[in-house]
Motif scaffolding. Structure first.
Motif, PDB file in Angstrom:
ATOM      1  N   LEU A   1      37.417  40.576  45.141  1.00  0.00           N
ATOM      2  CA  LEU A   1      37.940  40.056  46.405  1.00  0.00           C
ATOM      3  C   LEU A   1      39.128  39.120  46.210  1.00  0.00           C
ATOM      4  CD1 LEU A   1      34.550  39.383  48.224  1.00  0.00           C
ATOM      5  CD2 LEU A   1      36.300  41.029  48.931  1.00  0.00           C
ATOM      6  N   SER A   2      39.358  38.658  44.979  1.00  0.00           N
ATOM      7  CA  SER A   2      40.494  37.780  44.726  1.00  0.00           C
ATOM      8  C   SER A   2      41.746  38.552  44.317  1.00  0.00           C
ATOM      9  CB  SER A   2      40.153  36.773  43.614  1.00  0.00           C
ATOM     10  OG  SER A   2      40.046  37.419  42.363  1.00  0.00           O
ATOM     11  N   ALA A   3      41.618  39.862  44.122  1.00  0.00           N
ATOM     12  CA  ALA A   3      42.753  40.703  43.729  1.00  0.00           C
ATOM     13  C   ALA A   3      43.205  41.543  44.912  1.00  0.00           C
ATOM     14  CB  ALA A   3      42.359  41.609  42.562  1.00  0.00           C
ATOM     15  N   ILE A   4      44.391  42.117  44.793  1.00  0.00           N
ATOM     16  CA  ILE A   4      44.890  42.977  45.868  1.00  0.00           C
ATOM     17  C   ILE A   4      44.072  44.266  45.922  1.00  0.00           C
ATOM     18  CG2 ILE A   4      47.217  42.031  45.700  1.00  0.00           C
ATOM     19  CD1 ILE A   4      48.034  44.539  44.178  1.00  0.00           C
ATOM     20  N   ASP A   5      44.015  44.851  47.098  1.00  0.00           N
ATOM     21  CA  ASP A   5      43.350  46.140  47.272  1.00  0.00           C
ATOM     22  C   ASP A   5      44.081  47.173  46.405  1.00  0.00           C
ATOM     23  OD1 ASP A   5      42.513  48.654  48.122  1.00  0.00           O
ATOM     24  OD2 ASP A   5      42.309  48.041  50.209  1.00  0.00           O
ATOM     25  N   PRO A   6      43.395  47.784  45.417  1.00  0.00           N
ATOM     26  CA  PRO A   6      44.108  48.688  44.498  1.00  0.00           C
ATOM     27  C   PRO A   6      44.710  49.902  45.177  1.00  0.00           C
ATOM     28  CG  PRO A   6      41.730  48.864  44.203  1.00  0.00           C
ATOM     29  CD  PRO A   6      41.963  47.690  45.097  1.00  0.00           C
TER      30      PRO A   6
END
Length: 552
Positions: free
Chosen positions: A463-468
């Protein structure tokens, strides 16, 4: 006029500009004089001794000018606990490398997150301590260790790593790291034994050395990495590397801590309670800085010994643990001026997570709760926009009737609003009231280490990363298009164009935002669409009924 969308667009754009401005201030390199380092250049990473005082450390106003920085290496002592994989160098007993076993690398999830490292590629980040005066061991002295490897055994609550130094003056110093099970607070102790013939008068310092290049965030999501300190008098203060390059910190206190903060993690030296200290910072080279604390210990007569304890917190910014370690350490999770709103929001979010055991689901439920709390305000705003939507055809006829005569058209519009008892700005106040809450939740989701590598479902595993696959930003853009269609079309052509391109602009921004943030906005938009559609339908039915009665 679509007041809500226009205000949100302005606020969001202003926020982006403020973030960019903050990033520029914190990270813009300051011009520095050219200095040539030679083999014999002085390394002033060793701070000056604290002046003798019973109440406070003396000022370090005359810190030496740095002309070179060298980090020497000796033998390595490997330490492994339930939370750490650590490397301690026999030169100074420095903590040179620190892996967090419960937190994974930003990119390679098969590797542990490296908080500290002295490899200088891509960062240099070490924790140092030393004694000053009477030829005592600084962080450049050579210590010895009985073992090159230590491991916390099953069932043991703590692990001691003892390093020893013996001086020609008869003084012996033991430096002991004590690692505790299930704790990121490391106890660092000095045992000083004066076996010489004269009294010694030492000072002790604790410092962190860090470069000014690593962990600076991205252009779209800049995050703060720099120094920080806390005292009861001054509370929490941040100190950027650009500030350190201009002025050396010199702050006397009798309490508090000093350290280095970055996104999600912090390391902080917490000296012994009641020990007078001076917080300081130094520029060691073009891109290396130190920040720490120095304290005078008083005379140690021949035959006497003392024991001095301190703590080093080195780990994640988990609020529950930060509060238990030292006062004010929880402020390293920095929500800025919205802390009074953000802290309760995080408490609610974490309480929901304890029930559902999924941070993504917790975000959805918290969004629903916030939407319910603001339902009356939102309804007032949507009713105002729905009424404006019903008036849109009549406003268009006024525009056609008066052409370019804006003054008469404006007078006719005001008369129509008065007749229909509609306030065209009626949706502004409810939105303005909600904006601080939305921004506070933004900072909560951005700054919570609990979101880091927290899975939601399907393809969202962090949830802390961009949507792949950028599914959430695309869906959010689609919901904004739907909201635009539900709103009255602005009479002003410029505003109409702004409303048309805004979903695209928002989507582009959110392509670079953490999935948790996009999830929050997507759910909020869906709930807003449902509420706005219901109100539009109700207002439209009432208007049709009114027209039917008028015909009869």
């Amino acid at each position: 006029m679509d007041t809500k969308r226009l205000i949100l667009f302005v606020v969001f754009s202003f926020s982006i500009l403020m973030l960019w401005d903050s990033w520029q201030r914190d990270h813009k390199p300051a011009p520095t004089p050219v200095a040539t380092a030679t083999q014999h250049a002085e390394d002033s990473s060793v701070p000056q001794a604290a002046a003798k005082s019973s109440t406070a450390s003396a000022s370090q106003a005359s810190l030496p000018v740095e002309t070179g920085f060298r980090l020497q290496s000796g033998e390595r002592v490997q330490v492994e606990t339930d939370l750490y994989k650590a490397s301690i160098d026999t030169i100074g007993g420095d903590l040179r490398r620190l892996e967090l076993r419960e937190h994974k690398d930003d990119v390679d999830l098969d590797k542990n997150f490296v908080l500290m490292d002295d490899a200088s590629a891509p960062m240099l980040y070490v924790a140092q301590t030393g004694l000053i005066g009477n030829d005592l061991p600084t962080h450049k002295a050579v210590f010895t260790s009985d073992s090159s490897s230590y491991q916390l055994t099953p069932g043991a609550d703590k692990l001691d790593v003892r390093l020893t130094w013996k001086g020609d003056n008869g003084v012996e110093v033991d430096k002991i790291y004590t690692f505790h099970r299930d704790s990121y607070a490391i106890e660092v102790s000095y045992e000083i034994r004066n076996n010489g013939t004269v009294a010694i008068d030492p000072s002790v310092y604790y410092q962190i050395v860090h470069d000014n290049q690593s962990h600076q965030g991205s252009y779209m999501m800049p995050t703060f990495t720099g120094g920080a300190y806390f005292t009861e008098a001054d509370k929490y203060k941040k100190l950027s590397f650009s500030d350190m390059s201009k002025t050396n910190l010199s702050k006397n206190a009798s309490d508090g801590w000093v350290g280095l903060v970055q996104h999600y993690f912090v390391s902080a030296w917490i000296p012994k309670d009641g020990l007078a200290r001076e917080f300081y910072s130094k520029k060691l080279s073009d891109n290396m800085f130190s920040i720490g604390s120095v304290s005078h210990l008083g005379n140690i007569e021949p035959g006497q010994s003392i024991e001095l304890k301190s703590r080093l917190y080195a780990g994640p910014q988990t609020q529950s643990e930060l509060k238990s370690v030292a006062p004010g350490l929880e402020y390293t999770v920095d929500y800025g001026w919205l802390t009074v709103i953000a802290s309760p929001l995080f408490w609610v979010l974490s309480s929901i997570q304890k029930l559902v055991h999924n941070w993504g689901v917790a975000i959805i439920l918290l969004t629903v709760l916030i939407k319910l709390a603001f339902y009356p305000l939102s309804a007032a705003s949507y009713r105002s926009m729905a009424n404006m939507r019903e008036l849109a055809p009549r406003l268009q006829r006024l525009k056609e009737q008066y052409g370019d005569d804006r003054q008469k058209m404006h007078q006719a519009m005001m008369e129509m609003y008065k007749t229909e008892k509609i306030n065209p700005m009626g949706g502004c106040l409810p939105i303005l009231v909600q904006i601080p809450v939305f921004i506070a939740l933004y900072w909560v989701l951005l700054g919570s280490v609990e979101m880091r590598h927290a899975p939601f479902m399907l393809w969202i595993q962090d949830l802390s990363a961009i949507d792949p696959y950028y599914v959430l930003p695309i869906l959010m853009g689609a919901t904004m298009i739907i909201q635009t269609r539900l709103n009255p079309k602005p009479a002003d052509p410029v505003q109409a164009k702004v409303m048309t391109i805004m979903p695209v602009v928002f989507s582009v921004f959110f392509f670079f935002f953490p999935a948790g943030l996009v999830l929050y906005w997507l759910v909020n938009n869906i709930l807003s669409i449902a509420q706005q559609w219901h109100i539009n339908r109700t207002i439209h039915q009432a208007a049709e009924k009114k027209k039917g009665n008028a015909r009869r």
